[in-house]
Design a protein around this motif. Sequence first.
Motif, PDB file in Angstrom:
ATOM      1  N   LYS A  26      -7.291  -0.146   5.579  1.00  0.00           N
ATOM      2  CA  LYS A  26      -6.431  -0.807   6.568  1.00  0.00           C
ATOM      3  C   LYS A  26      -6.122  -2.210   6.082  1.00  0.00           C
ATOM      4  N   ILE A  27      -4.917  -2.666   6.388  1.00  0.00           N
ATOM      5  CA  ILE A  27      -4.463  -3.984   5.978  1.00  0.00           C
ATOM      6  C   ILE A  27      -4.071  -4.758   7.228  1.00  0.00           C
ATOM      7  N   SER A  28      -4.650  -5.934   7.395  1.00  0.00           N
ATOM      8  CA  SER A  28      -4.345  -6.751   8.568  1.00  0.00           C
ATOM      9  C   SER A  28      -3.010  -7.470   8.444  1.00  0.00           C
ATOM     10  N   ASP A  29      -2.611  -7.807   7.224  1.00  0.00           N
ATOM     11  CA  ASP A  29      -1.386  -8.571   6.986  1.00  0.00           C
ATOM     12  C   ASP A  29      -0.313  -7.658   6.405  1.00  0.00           C
ATOM     13  N   VAL A 119      -9.598 -13.197  -0.253  1.00  0.00           N
ATOM     14  CA  VAL A 119      -9.414 -11.921   0.447  1.00  0.00           C
ATOM     15  C   VAL A 119     -10.680 -11.606   1.238  1.00  0.00           C
ATOM     16  N   THR A 134     -11.201  -2.574   5.710  1.00  0.00           N
ATOM     17  CA  THR A 134     -10.089  -3.389   6.194  1.00  0.00           C
ATOM     18  C   THR A 134      -9.994  -4.654   5.348  1.00  0.00           C
ATOM     19  N   LEU A 135      -8.766  -4.993   4.923  1.00  0.00           N
ATOM     20  CA  LEU A 135      -8.524  -6.199   4.134  1.00  0.00           C
ATOM     21  C   LEU A 135      -7.660  -7.158   4.930  1.00  0.00           C
ATOM     22  N   SER A 136      -7.938  -8.445   4.768  1.00  0.00           N
ATOM     23  CA  SER A 136      -7.089  -9.468   5.362  1.00  0.00           C
ATOM     24  C   SER A 136      -7.027 -10.668   4.425  1.00  0.00           C
ATOM     25  N   LEU A 138      -4.416 -11.641   2.470  1.00  0.00           N
ATOM     26  CA  LEU A 138      -3.871 -11.173   1.183  1.00  0.00           C
ATOM     27  C   LEU A 138      -2.672 -11.998   0.729  1.00  0.00           C
ATOM     28  N   LEU A 143      -1.543  -5.286  -4.304  1.00  0.00           N
ATOM     29  CA  LEU A 143      -2.530  -4.224  -4.176  1.00  0.00           C
ATOM     30  C   LEU A 143      -1.871  -2.939  -4.641  1.00  0.00           C
ATOM     31  N   CYS A 156       1.708  -2.591  -2.918  1.00  0.00           N
ATOM     32  CA  CYS A 156       1.967  -3.490  -1.791  1.00  0.00           C
ATOM     33  C   CYS A 156       1.987  -4.917  -2.329  1.00  0.00           C
ATOM     34  N   TRP A 158       2.603  -9.100  -1.381  1.00  0.00           N
ATOM     35  CA  TRP A 158       2.702 -10.192  -0.408  1.00  0.00           C
ATOM     36  C   TRP A 158       3.281 -11.391  -1.144  1.00  0.00           C
TER      37      TRP A 158
END
Length: 159
Positions: A26-29, A119, A134-136, A138, A143, A156, A158
């Motif tokens: 899961k990615i928070s951003d 990260v 879960t990552l946030s 970024l 990725l 992905c 950013w």
Amino acid sequence: MKTTYSYEELLKFDDPFEYEVGLPLKISDLPSSVMEEDIPNSKTTLFEKLAEGYSLIIQKPRIPNGKVFAALPLLDENEFMKLYMVNETTFTEALWDLLYEREYDLHWAFFLLKERKGVVFKLSYTGGETRSLTLSNLKANTLIHLRLEVNQSVTCRWD
């Protein structure tokens, strides 16, 4: 095949990473863009990205895997999971075989990350909340999730 989703297109999806793109985390951003594409060879792409300075991040259950993980740096752990970081010099053929074998195991997640600095990794099963890593945070990162068996990648970015 090559499909690119912009930030605006990602906003229109209910859950772009579970239903549209299918990442094992899961990615928070929300990223600026996501690109899915066929690649000639997953193993070759993995080696190339490691040579470019990407880190391979692996979340696995705390079950023993002996020698394969013995020399790898441990980033984090909880009572259910361990999180490892692999670079070009620590990657082995035995690790490739294990990742290929565990690609569809719901308790495993692995991906390439350009920058680790800043990260935040939240291991799955933390407090019984989720089964996904879960990552946030970024910021300005890339990725890459490789789909080993089908020779595809999801990138992905950013800004």
